[in-house]
Structures are given as structure tokens and as C-alpha cells.
Design a protein around this motif. Structure first.
Motif, PDB file in Angstrom:
ATOM      1  N   SER A 135      11.171  -2.374  13.003  1.00  0.00           N
ATOM      2  CA  SER A 135      10.135  -3.314  12.572  1.00  0.00           C
ATOM      3  C   SER A 135       9.723  -3.126  11.114  1.00  0.00           C
ATOM      4  O   SER A 135       9.134  -4.028  10.517  1.00  0.00           O
ATOM      5  CB  SER A 135       8.902  -3.192  13.469  1.00  0.00           C
ATOM      6  OG  SER A 135       8.307  -1.909  13.331  1.00  0.00           O
ATOM      7  N   VAL A 136      10.039  -1.975  10.526  1.00  0.00           N
ATOM      8  CA  VAL A 136       9.633  -1.709   9.147  1.00  0.00           C
ATOM      9  C   VAL A 136      10.816  -1.466   8.221  1.00  0.00           C
ATOM     10  O   VAL A 136      10.632  -1.333   7.002  1.00  0.00           O
ATOM     11  CB  VAL A 136       8.666  -0.506   9.063  1.00  0.00           C
ATOM     12  CG1 VAL A 136       7.482  -0.708  10.011  1.00  0.00           C
ATOM     13  CG2 VAL A 136       9.382   0.804   9.359  1.00  0.00           C
ATOM     14  N   LYS A 137      12.010  -1.424   8.781  1.00  0.00           N
ATOM     15  CA  LYS A 137      13.194  -1.136   7.975  1.00  0.00           C
ATOM     16  C   LYS A 137      13.346  -2.181   6.876  1.00  0.00           C
ATOM     17  O   LYS A 137      13.242  -3.383   7.124  1.00  0.00           O
ATOM     18  CB  LYS A 137      14.426  -1.115   8.877  1.00  0.00           C
ATOM     19  CG  LYS A 137      15.613  -0.364   8.320  1.00  0.00           C
ATOM     20  CD  LYS A 137      16.703  -0.238   9.366  1.00  0.00           C
ATOM     21  CE  LYS A 137      16.280   0.665  10.515  1.00  0.00           C
ATOM     22  NZ  LYS A 137      17.374   0.849  11.503  1.00  0.00           N
ATOM     23  N   GLY A 138      13.563  -1.713   5.654  1.00  0.00           N
ATOM     24  CA  GLY A 138      13.698  -2.613   4.521  1.00  0.00           C
ATOM     25  C   GLY A 138      12.384  -2.935   3.828  1.00  0.00           C
ATOM     26  O   GLY A 138      12.380  -3.491   2.727  1.00  0.00           O
ATOM     27  N   ARG A 139      11.265  -2.597   4.473  1.00  0.00           N
ATOM     28  CA  ARG A 139       9.943  -2.858   3.881  1.00  0.00           C
ATOM     29  C   ARG A 139       9.199  -1.576   3.554  1.00  0.00           C
ATOM     30  O   ARG A 139       8.461  -1.525   2.568  1.00  0.00           O
ATOM     31  CB  ARG A 139       9.085  -3.702   4.834  1.00  0.00           C
ATOM     32  CG  ARG A 139       9.674  -5.051   5.186  1.00  0.00           C
ATOM     33  CD  ARG A 139       8.682  -5.895   5.979  1.00  0.00           C
ATOM     34  NE  ARG A 139       8.335  -5.309   7.267  1.00  0.00           N
ATOM     35  CZ  ARG A 139       7.087  -5.003   7.633  1.00  0.00           C
ATOM     36  NH1 ARG A 139       6.069  -5.240   6.816  1.00  0.00           N
ATOM     37  NH2 ARG A 139       6.855  -4.485   8.827  1.00  0.00           N
ATOM     38  N   PHE A 140       9.373  -0.549   4.380  1.00  0.00           N
ATOM     39  CA  PHE A 140       8.684   0.730   4.190  1.00  0.00           C
ATOM     40  C   PHE A 140       9.667   1.788   3.711  1.00  0.00           C
ATOM     41  O   PHE A 140      10.848   1.775   4.084  1.00  0.00           O
ATOM     42  CB  PHE A 140       8.072   1.205   5.510  1.00  0.00           C
ATOM     43  CG  PHE A 140       6.905   0.399   6.024  1.00  0.00           C
ATOM     44  CD1 PHE A 140       6.551  -0.825   5.459  1.00  0.00           C
ATOM     45  CD2 PHE A 140       6.139   0.877   7.073  1.00  0.00           C
ATOM     46  CE1 PHE A 140       5.479  -1.562   5.935  1.00  0.00           C
ATOM     47  CE2 PHE A 140       5.068   0.159   7.568  1.00  0.00           C
ATOM     48  CZ  PHE A 140       4.745  -1.058   7.006  1.00  0.00           C
ATOM     49  N   LEU A 153       0.855  -1.180   0.000  1.00  0.00           N
ATOM     50  CA  LEU A 153       0.000   0.000   0.000  1.00  0.00           C
ATOM     51  C   LEU A 153       0.894   1.234   0.000  1.00  0.00           C
ATOM     52  O   LEU A 153       2.027   1.184   0.514  1.00  0.00           O
ATOM     53  CB  LEU A 153      -0.892   0.056   1.253  1.00  0.00           C
ATOM     54  CG  LEU A 153      -2.122  -0.839   1.335  1.00  0.00           C
ATOM     55  CD1 LEU A 153      -2.768  -0.718   2.710  1.00  0.00           C
ATOM     56  CD2 LEU A 153      -3.140  -0.485   0.252  1.00  0.00           C
ATOM     57  N   ARG A 154       0.380   2.331  -0.542  1.00  0.00           N
ATOM     58  CA  ARG A 154       1.087   3.587  -0.439  1.00  0.00           C
ATOM     59  C   ARG A 154       0.177   4.609   0.234  1.00  0.00           C
ATOM     60  O   ARG A 154      -0.904   4.915  -0.282  1.00  0.00           O
ATOM     61  CB  ARG A 154       1.530   4.126  -1.795  1.00  0.00           C
ATOM     62  CG  ARG A 154       2.434   5.365  -1.648  1.00  0.00           C
ATOM     63  CD  ARG A 154       3.003   5.852  -2.955  1.00  0.00           C
ATOM     64  NE  ARG A 154       2.072   6.693  -3.686  1.00  0.00           N
ATOM     65  CZ  ARG A 154       2.443   7.632  -4.574  1.00  0.00           C
ATOM     66  NH1 ARG A 154       3.727   7.828  -4.809  1.00  0.00           N
ATOM     67  NH2 ARG A 154       1.540   8.322  -5.214  1.00  0.00           N
ATOM     68  N   LEU A 155       0.617   5.107   1.350  1.00  0.00           N
ATOM     69  CA  LEU A 155      -0.111   6.152   2.053  1.00  0.00           C
ATOM     70  C   LEU A 155       0.391   7.509   1.594  1.00  0.00           C
ATOM     71  O   LEU A 155       1.578   7.688   1.326  1.00  0.00           O
ATOM     72  CB  LEU A 155       0.081   6.019   3.560  1.00  0.00           C
ATOM     73  CG  LEU A 155      -0.275   4.675   4.190  1.00  0.00           C
ATOM     74  CD1 LEU A 155      -0.107   4.758   5.713  1.00  0.00           C
ATOM     75  CD2 LEU A 155      -1.676   4.244   3.829  1.00  0.00           C
ATOM     76  N   LYS A 179       2.644  -7.189   6.755  1.00  0.00           N
ATOM     77  CA  LYS A 179       2.397  -8.294   7.678  1.00  0.00           C
ATOM     78  C   LYS A 179       1.150  -7.988   8.509  1.00  0.00           C
ATOM     79  O   LYS A 179       0.811  -6.812   8.694  1.00  0.00           O
ATOM     80  CB  LYS A 179       3.589  -8.457   8.626  1.00  0.00           C
ATOM     81  CG  LYS A 179       4.925  -8.664   7.938  1.00  0.00           C
ATOM     82  CD  LYS A 179       6.057  -8.696   8.952  1.00  0.00           C
ATOM     83  CE  LYS A 179       7.411  -8.870   8.286  1.00  0.00           C
ATOM     84  NZ  LYS A 179       8.514  -8.900   9.291  1.00  0.00           N
ATOM     85  N   PRO A 180       0.479  -9.006   9.035  1.00  0.00           N
ATOM     86  CA  PRO A 180      -0.689  -8.740   9.886  1.00  0.00           C
ATOM     87  C   PRO A 180      -0.369  -7.806  11.050  1.00  0.00           C
ATOM     88  O   PRO A 180      -1.229  -6.998  11.440  1.00  0.00           O
ATOM     89  CB  PRO A 180      -1.080 -10.138  10.370  1.00  0.00           C
ATOM     90  CG  PRO A 180      -0.644 -11.046   9.264  1.00  0.00           C
ATOM     91  CD  PRO A 180       0.640 -10.446   8.764  1.00  0.00           C
ATOM     92  N   GLU A 181       0.826  -7.867  11.563  1.00  0.00           N
ATOM     93  CA  GLU A 181       1.206  -6.987  12.686  1.00  0.00           C
ATOM     94  C   GLU A 181       1.377  -5.526  12.282  1.00  0.00           C
ATOM     95  O   GLU A 181       1.569  -4.662  13.138  1.00  0.00           O
ATOM     96  CB  GLU A 181       2.467  -7.487  13.385  1.00  0.00           C
ATOM     97  CG  GLU A 181       3.631  -7.774  12.466  1.00  0.00           C
ATOM     98  CD  GLU A 181       3.726  -9.246  12.075  1.00  0.00           C
ATOM     99  OE1 GLU A 181       2.682  -9.864  11.769  1.00  0.00           O
ATOM    100  OE2 GLU A 181       4.864  -9.778  12.052  1.00  0.00           O
ATOM    101  N   ASP A 182       1.298  -5.234  10.990  1.00  0.00           N
ATOM    102  CA  ASP A 182       1.312  -3.841  10.523  1.00  0.00           C
ATOM    103  C   ASP A 182      -0.084  -3.214  10.603  1.00  0.00           C
ATOM    104  O   ASP A 182      -0.230  -2.010  10.356  1.00  0.00           O
ATOM    105  CB  ASP A 182       1.807  -3.761   9.078  1.00  0.00           C
ATOM    106  CG  ASP A 182       3.267  -4.164   8.936  1.00  0.00           C
ATOM    107  OD1 ASP A 182       3.573  -4.876   7.954  1.00  0.00           O
ATOM    108  OD2 ASP A 182       4.081  -3.771   9.790  1.00  0.00           O
ATOM    109  N   ASN A 205       5.646  -2.138   1.677  1.00  0.00           N
ATOM    110  CA  ASN A 205       5.747  -3.402   0.954  1.00  0.00           C
ATOM    111  C   ASN A 205       5.862  -4.564   1.932  1.00  0.00           C
ATOM    112  O   ASN A 205       6.175  -4.366   3.114  1.00  0.00           O
ATOM    113  CB  ASN A 205       6.959  -3.378   0.028  1.00  0.00           C
ATOM    114  CG  ASN A 205       6.886  -2.296  -1.025  1.00  0.00           C
ATOM    115  OD1 ASN A 205       5.797  -1.928  -1.476  1.00  0.00           O
ATOM    116  ND2 ASN A 205       8.036  -1.774  -1.426  1.00  0.00           N
ATOM    117  N   SER A 206       5.634  -5.755   1.426  1.00  0.00           N
ATOM    118  CA  SER A 206       5.750  -6.976   2.247  1.00  0.00           C
ATOM    119  C   SER A 206       5.002  -6.826   3.564  1.00  0.00           C
ATOM    120  O   SER A 206       5.524  -7.123   4.645  1.00  0.00           O
ATOM    121  CB  SER A 206       7.233  -7.290   2.519  1.00  0.00           C
ATOM    122  OG  SER A 206       7.936  -7.445   1.309  1.00  0.00           O
TER     123      SER A 206
END
Length: 123
Positions: free
Chosen positions: A62-67, A18-20, A86-89, A83-84
Motif C-alpha cells: 500500500s505504500v510501495k513507491g510512495r514511502f 511528511l517525514r517521520l 492519501k487520506p487512507e494513510d 510522499n503522495s
């Protein structure tokens, strides 16, 4: 005064993207450091990512490399590419602005807040 309006949240499956976006009012957007925070049910609001006035960035581990956070000063907008996922996001994501050049990870250091946008990641 700065008004912030987030958009781009929604429901996505784990592994999706998603892109916010956060659109800011006013002519001094470029002078603010910007941050994204999130709050999951029953939890405190936490720092996700920040971008300084000069474009430097910082992320929670927790988001480094994904956001990825970015800003377009010509459009008075800051983005959070997720990107990538997870439910915990899953959380309400908030955009915030602070009247200083540097990023700060404490929410109390931010002067203006948006209303938030819901992100739900299904497993």
C-alpha cells in the motif's frame, strides 16, 4: 534497553509529504532491525516499512513507491519519508526495534516500541 521517540507527524493535505523520525537511545542502535507500523482508528496495527541491520528495506504494498525508510546509525535515527499521501494513510505511526538483523512484518517480533505520532491526511 532501547527507548524510541517518534516525531514529525501532523496534518497534511492529500498529495503532500511528511517525514517521520525515530530517535533511539543506547549505543547498539546499529545492531537492530527497525520497523514502522501504523494503526488507524478501529483497525489493527499493521506493518508499513522495515530496514534491516545492513540497510535492506521492505514495504507494504500500500505504500510501495510512495514511502521510503532509511536509517542514520551515527545519529541513532530511523526515518520514514512519506510522499503522495492519501487520506487512507491517516493513522498513528509507531517505530519499533527488534534484536535481530533481519526485517520482520509481524509486530510480535519487535522488542521495543515508541509512543507513536499522529499523521492525518485531509482530502
Amino acid at each position: 534497553q532501547v527507548q524510541l521517540v517518534e516525531s514529525g507527524g501532523g496534518l497534511v493535505q492529500a498529495g503532500g509529504s511528511l517525514r517521520l523520525s525515530c530517535a533511539a537511545s543506547g549505543r547498539t542502535f546499529s545492531s537492530y532491525a527497525m520497523g514502522w507500523f501504523r494503526q488507524a482508528p478501529g483497525k489493527e496495527r499493521e506493518f508499513v516499512a522495515g530496514i534491516s541491520r545492513s540497510g535492506g528495506t521492505a514495504y507494504d504494498d500500500s505504500v510501495k513507491g510512495r514511502f521510503t525508510i532509511s536509517r542514520d546509525n551515527a545519529k541513532n535515527t530511523v526515518y520514514l519519508q512519506m510522499n503522495s499521501l492519501k487520506p487512507e494513510d491517516t493513522a498513528v505511526y509507531y517505530c519499533a526495534a527488534r534484536s535481530f538483523a533481519a526485517i520482520h512484518r509481524q509486530q510480535s517480533e519487535y522488542d521495543y516500541w515508541g509512543q507513536g505520532t499522529q499523521v492525518t491526511v485531509s482530502s
